[in-house]
Structures are given as structure tokens and as C-alpha cells.
Design a protein around this motif. Structure first.
Motif, mmCIF file in Angstrom:
data_model
loop_
_atom_site.group_PDB
_atom_site.id
_atom_site.type_symbol
_atom_site.label_atom_id
_atom_site.label_comp_id
_atom_site.label_asym_id
_atom_site.label_seq_id
_atom_site.Cartn_x
_atom_site.Cartn_y
_atom_site.Cartn_z
ATOM 1 N N ILE A 9 58.994 -21.319 69.893
ATOM 2 C CA ILE A 9 58.358 -20.340 70.785
ATOM 3 C C ILE A 9 57.459 -21.088 71.764
ATOM 4 O O ILE A 9 56.492 -21.736 71.368
ATOM 5 N N GLY A 10 57.799 -20.991 73.038
ATOM 6 C CA GLY A 10 57.066 -21.722 74.067
ATOM 7 C C GLY A 10 57.880 -22.933 74.491
ATOM 8 O O GLY A 10 57.981 -23.907 73.756
ATOM 9 N N LEU A 11 58.484 -22.861 75.672
ATOM 10 C CA LEU A 11 59.413 -23.904 76.107
ATOM 11 C C LEU A 11 58.831 -24.762 77.228
ATOM 12 O O LEU A 11 59.493 -25.045 78.225
ATOM 13 N N GLY A 12 57.575 -25.172 77.038
ATOM 14 C CA GLY A 12 56.967 -26.157 77.918
ATOM 15 C C GLY A 12 57.444 -27.538 77.515
ATOM 16 O O GLY A 12 58.444 -27.688 76.816
ATOM 17 N N ARG A 13 56.713 -28.569 77.917
ATOM 18 C CA ARG A 13 57.154 -29.941 77.630
ATOM 19 C C ARG A 13 57.241 -30.221 76.131
ATOM 20 O O ARG A 13 58.216 -30.806 75.655
ATOM 21 N N PHE A 14 56.219 -29.804 75.383
ATOM 22 C CA PHE A 14 56.212 -30.068 73.950
ATOM 23 C C PHE A 14 57.313 -29.281 73.237
ATOM 24 O O PHE A 14 58.093 -29.835 72.464
ATOM 25 N N GLY A 15 57.386 -27.980 73.511
ATOM 26 C CA GLY A 15 58.398 -27.144 72.878
ATOM 27 C C GLY A 15 59.807 -27.597 73.227
ATOM 28 O O GLY A 15 60.700 -27.630 72.368
ATOM 29 N N THR A 16 60.002 -27.978 74.486
ATOM 30 C CA THR A 16 61.302 -28.464 74.936
ATOM 31 C C THR A 16 61.707 -29.727 74.175
ATOM 32 O O THR A 16 62.857 -29.874 73.740
#
Length: 218
Positions: A9-16
Motif C-alpha cells: 500500500i503506497g507506490l512511492g519509491r520505497f513501496g515500488t
């Protein structure tokens, strides 16, 4: 490796980064974000990607979130959404919830609402860089606790050509070799007679102070 179901949940740099690595390892990965553009981008490196507001219980239940083995909450700068999402996930019976924290206080609240593992990406990366500056021979590490870790260390040149029995690292340095990385191959649980070669990387487990001392041997 058994296949498990993960939701990120959350597809920023870390989540990606997390989602991509899990998917490359053959795992089932559901990517979730409230931002439609991020979800469209994620379709290339996850099994499924959906737009959803995870602060709403109905949205989570409609995704069948209760069937997932692990949920990673990697929401960016919205602490309120992060905390509420973790709380809802635990209420819905998710056994393992991993959450990204933006700072110490955020992490404390995540802990109180039930997060099973809290990650501090900026702090952890800062520690990794500092450790590698202080111990140039240490290439990588996994923190097991505040005191113990697993580290990948270049062997001191003077140890090349000797076997593990003669080196007796456990007695001399209080560290143990659990694997050897050699030209891209891995030797798991090497025998006492295993000869250490010049370019070998030793995967070692021990107290962080003992590993740091070993990593600084010239």
C-alpha cells in the motif's frame, strides 16, 4: 521458495522497490495507491494494481485483503493515513503488517496500533552508509537486532589460502561464517576444510562490534 500473497500500500519509491523485488522473486503482489498515475505505472512490476483509499474499511474488504499473507504499508508523507491503514488492517485480522515510519514518533504510534515490523528507510540507509564508511570491507548487512547482524565482508588478504578450521574465526574473533560468495556462486554452510580464496566474500553472523572489528582487519 513457496509463493505467498503480498499487498503493498503506497507506490512511492520505497513501496515500488519492495513490490518490484517481491514480484521478481515470483511472489503474488497487489499494488495499491490512491494515485491513479502511480497505479498505472505499477502494473508493469506487480501481479495486480488498483486505485483505493485504504483508510476506508469497505475498500480494504472489497480487495479481499484478509487473504494476504503480509501487507506492507508504504504510504508516503501522510502519517494519518498510514496509522489509520495499519489500524484497520490489524482489525481485519492481517497477521503480518509491515509499516514504513517517517520518524520516531510516527513509529511509536504505528507500534501502538499493532504494526508487526516498523521500518525507518532514511535512518536505516543512513546507518548502512555510515557502517560502510567505517568498515570498508563490509559490503552489506542485515540487522537481526540492536546487537546482532549478518554481514557480507571481504576477507583480509592475509587469510587467503587458509581453511576455516585453521582460521578458527569463532574462537579468535567471536564471529561465524554461514556462507561464502565466490564469483557469483554461494557456498552454504562451508565445511571446516573449505579453503578461503582471495576474492571471496564471507557471509558472517555475530555481535555488531565483533563484526566491525573483523571488517577492519587489513
Amino acid at each position: 521458495m513457496s509463493i505467498k500473497q503480498y499487498a503493498v500500500i503506497g507506490l512511492g519509491r520505497f513501496g515500488t522497490s519492495v513490490a518490484r523485488r517481491l514480484h521478481e522473486a515470483g511472489q503474488e503482489v497487489l499494488g495499491i495507491d490512491i494515485n491513479e498515475e502511480r497505479v498505472e505505472d505499477a502494473e508493469l512490476y506487480v501481479t495486480h494494481a488498483v486505485v483505493a483509499d485504504t483508510t476506508e474499511e469497505k475498500a480494504l474488504t472489497s480487495l479481499g485483503i484478509g487473504n494476504f499473507d503480509c501487507v506492507i504499508v508504504a504510504i508516503g508523507n501522510d502519517m494519518q493515513s498510514s496509522i489509520l491503514t495499519v489500524s484497520l488492517l490489524k482489525e481485519l485480522g492481517i497477521k503480518k503488517v509491515i509499516a514504513k515510519a517517517l520518524g520516531k514518533r510516527h513509529g511509536q504510534v504505528l507500534d501502538k496500533v499493532g504494526a508487526d515490523w516498523i521500518i525507518y528507510p532514511e535512518r536505516d540507509m543512513g546507518e548502512r552508509v555510515a557502517n560502510q564508511l567505517l568498515s570498508p570491507n563490509m559490503l552489506n548487512y542485515i540487522e537481526l537486532s540492536k546487537e546482532y547482524s549478518i554481514e557480507e565482508i571481504m576477507i583480509p588478504s592475509k587469510m587467503a589460502g587458509q581453511n576455516l578450521r585453521d582460521l578458527d574465526l569463532r574462537a579468535k574473533y567471536n564471529v561465524s561464517v554461514i556462507a561464502i560468495v565466490r564469483e557469483g556462486d554461494i557456498i552454504i554452510s562451508p565445511s571446516p576444510e573449505q579453503i578461503i580464496e582471495k576474492e571471496d566474500l564471507l557471509v558472517m553472523i555475530g555481535h555488531r562490534k565483533d563484526l566491525a572489528l573483523f571488517a577492519n582487519i587489513e
